[in-house]
Every structure is written in C-alpha cells, then in structure tokens.
Design an enzyme around this catalytic site. Structure first.
Site, short mmCIF file in Angstrom:
data_model
loop_
_atom_site.label_atom_id
_atom_site.label_comp_id
_atom_site.label_asym_id
_atom_site.label_seq_id
_atom_site.Cartn_x
_atom_site.Cartn_y
_atom_site.Cartn_z
N ASP A 71 2.39 45.88 37.79
CA ASP A 71 3.10 44.55 37.69
C ASP A 71 4.49 44.50 38.27
O ASP A 71 5.39 45.71 37.83
CB ASP A 71 3.31 44.01 36.26
CG ASP A 71 4.10 42.79 35.77
OD1 ASP A 71 4.91 42.45 36.88
OD2 ASP A 71 4.51 42.40 34.86
N VAL A 72 4.72 44.09 39.52
CA VAL A 72 6.13 44.31 39.89
C VAL A 72 7.39 44.27 39.29
O VAL A 72 8.35 44.69 39.63
CB VAL A 72 6.23 44.01 41.39
CG1 VAL A 72 5.10 44.57 42.36
CG2 VAL A 72 6.13 42.46 41.63
N TYR A 88 12.28 29.41 43.59
CA TYR A 88 11.56 30.17 44.93
C TYR A 88 12.67 30.33 45.85
O TYR A 88 12.66 31.52 46.47
CB TYR A 88 10.21 29.49 45.28
CG TYR A 88 9.41 30.03 46.42
CD1 TYR A 88 8.51 31.06 45.81
CD2 TYR A 88 9.53 29.73 47.61
CE1 TYR A 88 7.78 31.79 47.03
CE2 TYR A 88 8.76 30.27 48.56
CZ TYR A 88 7.94 31.32 48.25
OH TYR A 88 7.30 31.93 49.21
N ASN A 125 5.28 42.13 49.33
CA ASN A 125 4.59 40.75 49.55
C ASN A 125 4.40 40.03 48.11
O ASN A 125 4.37 38.80 48.09
CB ASN A 125 3.30 41.01 50.30
CG ASN A 125 2.29 39.65 50.00
OD1 ASN A 125 2.71 38.85 51.04
ND2 ASN A 125 1.55 39.61 49.27
N LYS A 134 14.08 33.80 47.48
CA LYS A 134 14.00 33.93 48.94
C LYS A 134 15.13 34.29 49.56
O LYS A 134 15.22 35.18 50.57
CB LYS A 134 12.99 32.96 49.41
CG LYS A 134 11.51 33.12 49.05
CD LYS A 134 10.83 34.39 49.02
CE LYS A 134 9.26 34.85 48.57
NZ LYS A 134 8.94 35.85 48.93
#
Length: 257
Positions: free
Chosen positions: A67-68, A162, A94, A166
C-alpha cells in the site's frame, strides 16, 4: 533484441502495475528486457497480471503486495526488492486513485485524504525509499518516472482531489530531479490524456465538460503510453525527459472549452 534494448536492462518497479496503464507499462518494460516488479494492494490481481505478462514477454515479472500510502508497507516493498534483486534502477510511480465527480462542497474529508495518500504521499514515500537504495547501490543512481496525468496542467470539472495531487506531482518531479542530480538519479514525468483502460471506459461514453455538456472523448491505446515510458527509461542517466505529454490528438485539452 536491438542495441537500445540491450542497454535498457535493469530492475524496474511499477507501482499499481496490476491493472490499466501500470500493467501496460510493466509489459512494455518487460518486453524491452527489464526485470520488472509490480506492486499493488490486491495479491490476486497482481498474480494474474504477473502470469499474463511473463507469458507474453518471456521475462519473469514478479510481485510484491504494498500500500503506497503506508510508510511501513513502502519500506517493506523496497526491502523485498533489494533482497530479491540487490538494487532498483527504475521506479515508475503509477499507483493512484480518483474520486467521484461531485461538487467541491459535497466532497468528504475521507475521500480527499484517500486520494492524497494514494496519489501524492504514495509517490513521495516510494521516491524516498528509491533514493535511499539508489544512492547506496553500486553502480550508483537510477531513474524515477512519475505518472502526472494531464490533470497536472488542466482540471476536469469536479476533480479537486485528483487535480490537486497531480499538480503537486509536478512539483515533486522537479524537486526529485534537482535533489537527485548529484547522485545520478534522474526524474521525469509523463502526463497522460485519455489512455484506454478499464478505469476510463466512461470517457468514451461521455463525461462532463467545462461548459456543462456531456460529451464522449477520443482515447488512445495504453501501449502508446508504455512505449513512451520505455523510451524515457532507456535514456542514459546523463539525459532526462523532464516532462512528456501523451494524449489523444482530438481530446478537448488544448484550446478553450
């Protein structure tokens, strides 16, 4: 194998490599001769993807559940890679998630926090662990490629979590490129527009536009993204693609909506 491909071999980690764009990138790297490790939270998905990629490329693709967004899980991920391969030459950040397209005032704190953890904190934690290993290994150095998305430049309606993460990835990419410079660590970013995957099927059916209309948008095959990443990954460490945009030509990104 071409001369370029023969120079590309090394150990690559693709986070979120069990599905979608990550899986396409993992396949492209494996086909180019990289020893690929894919990570994700679902072991069954990873194992199916690894078996498929290994069969398709003839290159052994391995898995590590991680789990990043969890620092201890990310540390264990890199410990496992070091134990298995002794080094890491390429990290592709990613892994990430989206959020329901709802007005900002309706967005829950839990949703915001989950997106930030997966998309931004996860990329930072993996970069941090990659730096520790890349600085210590012999030969020193490596490359990090971040999945920025075109949302790193321009948002869709109702996409604050999101889009914010980003945009932040762009800053992380530049800081990583700067801080890694003295240690032969290169960092670049690929901004992807409308790659066709299981997660983007709604785009071809119709999505909310800035003017309030619902419109279908063109997509591109995810293998085109993989080809771009393979190119970026194959450069010598004294050269770097800092940013690259790969997108459907006719999507409503460039110009006024």
């Amino acid at each position: 194998m071409t001369e370029r491909e023969s120079k590309q071999q090394g150990v690559a980690l693709v986070t979120g490599g069990g599905t979608g764009v990550g899986k396409a990138i993992a396949r492209g790297l494996a086909a180019a001769g990289w020893s690929v490790v894919i990570s994700g939270r679902r072991g069954d998905v990873l194992e199916r993807a690894a078996a498929e990629l290994t069969a398709a490329t003839g290159q052994d693709v391995t898995t590590v559940i991680a789990d990043v967004g969890d620092p201890s899980s990310v540390a264990s991920l890199f410990t496992a890679i070091e134990a298995r391969h002794g080094r890491v030459d390429l990290l592709v950040n990613n892994a990430g998630i989206g959020a329901p397209a709802v007005p900002m005032e309706e967005l829950s704190f839990e949703t915001w926090s989950a997106v930030v953890a997966a998309n931004l904190t996860g990329a930072f934690l993996c970069t941090q662990q990659a730096f520790r290993l890349m600085k210590a290994q012999t030969p020193r150095g490596g490359r990090i490629i971040n999945n920025g998305s075109i949302s790193a430049t321009t948002p869709r309606p109702h996409s604050a979590p999101y889009t914010a993460t980003k945009h932040a990835i762009s800053g992380l990419t530049k800081s990583t490129a700067l801080d890694g410079r003295a240690f032969d660590i290169a960092c670049g970013q690929i901004d992807i527009g409308n790659a066709s995957t299981e997660m983007t099927t709604t785009i071809a059916k119709g999505v909310l536009q800035a003017n309030g209309d619902i419109a279908a948008e063109p997509t591109i095959d995810a293998t085109l993204v993989a080809d771009a990443v393979v190119y970026m990954a194959g450069l010598p460490l004294n050269a770097n693609v800092l940013t690259m945009t790969v997108m459907a030509t006719a999507m409503p990104f460039v110009g006024r909506g």
